[in-house]
Design an enzyme around this catalytic site. Structure first.
Site, PDB file in Angstrom:
ATOM      1  N   TRP A  39     -24.992 -24.783 -32.039  1.00  0.00           N
ATOM      2  CA  TRP A  39     -26.440 -24.736 -32.247  1.00  0.00           C
ATOM      3  C   TRP A  39     -26.854 -25.162 -33.654  1.00  0.00           C
ATOM      4  O   TRP A  39     -26.222 -24.754 -34.629  1.00  0.00           O
ATOM      5  CB  TRP A  39     -26.909 -23.298 -32.010  1.00  0.00           C
ATOM      6  N   MET A  40     -27.945 -25.918 -33.755  1.00  0.00           N
ATOM      7  CA  MET A  40     -28.558 -26.299 -35.040  1.00  0.00           C
ATOM      8  C   MET A  40     -30.033 -25.933 -35.015  1.00  0.00           C
ATOM      9  O   MET A  40     -30.720 -26.242 -34.050  1.00  0.00           O
ATOM     10  CB  MET A  40     -28.402 -27.816 -35.211  1.00  0.00           C
ATOM     11  N   ASP A  42     -33.168 -25.100 -38.422  1.00  0.00           N
ATOM     12  CA  ASP A  42     -33.768 -25.668 -39.639  1.00  0.00           C
ATOM     13  C   ASP A  42     -32.858 -26.508 -40.542  1.00  0.00           C
ATOM     14  O   ASP A  42     -31.742 -26.083 -40.856  1.00  0.00           O
ATOM     15  CB  ASP A  42     -34.262 -24.541 -40.551  1.00  0.00           C
ATOM     16  N   TRP A  66     -28.913 -19.721 -30.567  1.00  0.00           N
ATOM     17  CA  TRP A  66     -28.969 -19.089 -31.890  1.00  0.00           C
ATOM     18  C   TRP A  66     -27.972 -17.934 -31.944  1.00  0.00           C
ATOM     19  O   TRP A  66     -27.851 -17.170 -30.992  1.00  0.00           O
ATOM     20  CB  TRP A  66     -30.397 -18.577 -32.150  1.00  0.00           C
ATOM     21  N   GLU A 223     -43.032 -19.311 -42.487  1.00  0.00           N
ATOM     22  CA  GLU A 223     -41.612 -19.615 -42.622  1.00  0.00           C
ATOM     23  C   GLU A 223     -41.462 -20.929 -43.397  1.00  0.00           C
ATOM     24  O   GLU A 223     -42.336 -21.794 -43.356  1.00  0.00           O
ATOM     25  CB  GLU A 223     -40.959 -19.746 -41.242  1.00  0.00           C
ATOM     26  N   TRP A 299     -38.793 -23.593 -31.259  1.00  0.00           N
ATOM     27  CA  TRP A 299     -38.507 -22.335 -30.588  1.00  0.00           C
ATOM     28  C   TRP A 299     -39.280 -22.310 -29.268  1.00  0.00           C
ATOM     29  O   TRP A 299     -40.343 -22.875 -29.157  1.00  0.00           O
ATOM     30  CB  TRP A 299     -38.938 -21.152 -31.460  1.00  0.00           C
TER      31      TRP A 299
HETATM   32  C1  FRU Z   1     -37.295 -20.865 -38.942  1.00  0.00           C
HETATM   33  C2  FRU Z   1     -36.422 -19.632 -39.126  1.00  0.00           C
HETATM   34  C3  FRU Z   1     -36.376 -19.238 -40.592  1.00  0.00           C
HETATM   35  C4  FRU Z   1     -35.078 -18.492 -40.673  1.00  0.00           C
HETATM   36  C5  FRU Z   1     -34.205 -19.271 -39.736  1.00  0.00           C
HETATM   37  C6  FRU Z   1     -33.167 -18.443 -39.042  1.00  0.00           C
HETATM   38  O1  FRU Z   1     -36.998 -21.624 -37.814  1.00  0.00           O
HETATM   39  O2  FRU Z   1     -36.892 -18.591 -38.309  1.00  0.00           O
HETATM   40  O3  FRU Z   1     -37.489 -18.487 -41.028  1.00  0.00           O
HETATM   41  O4  FRU Z   1     -34.576 -18.479 -41.989  1.00  0.00           O
HETATM   42  O5  FRU Z   1     -35.060 -19.875 -38.787  1.00  0.00           O
HETATM   43  O6  FRU Z   1     -32.267 -19.245 -38.324  1.00  0.00           O
END
Ligand code: FRU
Length: 491
Positions: A39-40, A42, A66, A223, A299
């Site tokens: 998984w990838m 950010d 995730w 975020e 997401w």
């Molecule tokens: C954004 C996020 C960030 C967090 C990361 C966790 O997509 O929710 O805020 O650091 O992903 O994978």
């Protein structure tokens, strides 16, 4: 310190990656960065270090969903051909490792080359149930490949009084002779960008205050904030969350007062009109360009490639500029180095019969629509011969709107997304970057972008241009280039 635990966790991740056998499954893009397996999400730590571009990313090596976050790592000489490097960070410490709890890991962050010429990563250690759950940490590397988590971690151990427990995604930026970190937060139902400064070795940070915050509609949690100079102004990029539903990243253009640490917004726009664009991050490179890359997924969208053992991709990098007040995003020039032999298909007047071309799956297509009596054009990409599968763009010059309809795009979610364009302009340039499972459309020389994942069959490779209603459509130029970055060295 548990250097051994960290070492062990990284070795386990890399062994797993080396043994994964899904590297060339059917959805793998021809020229977009995807994880070697797993998984990838950010992009993280986007930086140029000793001439090479480094890109890290939120990574769970052990499955296409995730999980406890690691930092994957890729490197490139030209921003478009990426090579995977060993996993950079894995959960190993009390502040980023939470065996047995639901969510933990090395969350998003950024990178900077320090005064001693070392590559420093700043990231959020996150452990659900810990108090406080999210802290800021650094990891240092001399060679740009192996990173040591600093003994002084957490370097920001608690959120400030006016920030909440959501306290993550530190983005470092050099402004004048100070290093700032802007950090995403939420308090009183409002997203906030908190500002810290460090004059020293990045282990000590002073809280300056709230640089900017949501008025409400801009989200309850911000975020991945990113604050940077752009031309003679400043830009603030955030990825907002509203309640439990993520919405779309936007940019504010305004001014930054280094004394008060306040950013004042004068204008705001959504960065991308498509569905699959989130958590973008920028960097300035040695040529002075401000370059943005985003997570090309979102997401709460179906994770179609999970059945092949991987998930998540990066957009092509975009150069950001501000021209006479207009914010532009153009694909970096290096993308053109991926082009194969050009197919110049020339000018066409499209009337009753649609214009049909077989483009191939991984291509750039430039369409220049000239002045036309037909006010609405339909452009279908990744279309099957009979049209039963296609991703359909409707360009409406009456309303100044381009709509992307994914109803017939293959597997994945049915959605409609749109961007606005200046319908008063005589000609409209559309640059489509089409790949195995995505389309990025750049409108009118970077005035708007629309990024969508699509999952058509491999043999749906047609392009169809149709004039809708009365009149004819002047296609002043149609050019197709195959694109490929497959020369990249695999893991
Ligand atoms: C954004 C996020 C960030 C967090 C990361 C966790 O997509 O929710 O805020 O650091 O992903 O994978």
């Amino acid at each position: 310190m548990s250097a051994q635990t960290a070492e062990h966790a990284l070795r386990a991740a890399d062994e797993h990656v080396a043994n994964a056998s899904d590297a060339h499954s059917r959805w793998r893009p021809g020229y977009h960065l995807t994880p070697p397996t797993g998984w990838m999400n950010d992009p993280n730590g986007f930086v140029q270090f000793r001439g090479r571009y480094h890109l890290f990313y939120q990574f769970w090596p052990y499955g296409p969903q995730w999980g406890p976050m690691h930092w994957g790592h890729a490197v490139s000489d030209d921003l478009v051909r990426w090579e995977h490097l060993p996993t950079a960070l894995a959960p190993s410490e009390e502040y980023d490792n939470g065996d047995g709890v639901v969510g933990y890991g090395c969350f998003s962050g950024s990178a900077l080359v320090d005064d001693a010429g070392r590559l420093v990563l700043m990231y959020t250690g996150s452990v659900d149930g810990r108090q406080p759950p999210q802290t800021q940490n650094i990891a240092v590397s001399d060679d740009g490949v192996h990173f040591r988590k600093h003994a002084a971690n957490p370097v920001i151990p608690v959120p400030p009084a006016d920030g909440g427990a959501d306290f993550r995604d530190p983005k470092m930026v050099q402004i004048g002779d100070r290093t700032y970190a802007v950090i995403g937060s939420s308090a009183d139902g409002r997203g906030k960008a908190l500002l810290y400064a460090s004059d020293g070795d990045l282990t000590t940070w002073e809280y300056i205050g709230v640089a900017a915050e949501s008025r409400g509609p801009e989200g309850s949690m911000w975020e991945c904030p990113d604050l940077f100079p752009l031309a003679d102004r400043y830009a603030l990029v955030v990825s907002p969350m509203q309640g439990t539903v993520n919405t779309f990243p936007f940019v504010q253009i305004g001014d930054f007062d280094a004394v008060s640490g306040r950013f004042t917004s004068a204008a705001q726009q959504q960065l991308d009109g498509g569905i699959d664009f989130y958590a973008p991050q920028t960097m300035v490179d040695e040529t002075g360009r401000r370059i943005l890359i985003g997570w090309m997924q979102q997401w709460f969208q179906s994770n179609v490639t999970a059945e092949d053992g991987w998930a998540g991709a990066m957009t092509i990098p975009r150069e950001l500029t501000l021209e006479g007040g207009a914010f532009k995003q153009r694909p970096v020039g290096e993308v053109e180095s991926l082009r194969g032999p050009v197919r110049q298909l020339g000018a066409h007047e499209v009337g009753g019969q649609p214009l049909k071309v077989d483009t191939g799956a991984s291509v750039e297509v430039r369409v220049l629509l000239g002045p036309s009596s037909a006010r609405v054009a339909r452009i279908a990409v990744r279309a099957s011969g009979d049209g039963s599968e296609q991703t359909l763009y409707t360009v409406d010059r009456r309303t100044g709107r381009i709509t992307c309809d994914r109803s017939l795009s293959g597997a994945g979610d049915v959605t409609s997304s749109h961007v606005a364009f200046d319908a008063a302009r005589e000609s409209l340039e559309l640059r489509f970057f089409i790949d195995t499972c995505s389309v990025e459309l750049f409108v009118d020389d970077g005035a708007a972008v629309m990024t969508n994942r699509i999952y058509p069959r491999p043999d749906s490779t047609g392009l169809t241009i149709t004039a809708v209603g009365e009149g004819t459509l002047n296609v002043d130029d149609l050019t197709v280039w195959p694109l490929s970055a497959r020369s990249a060295i695999p893991v």
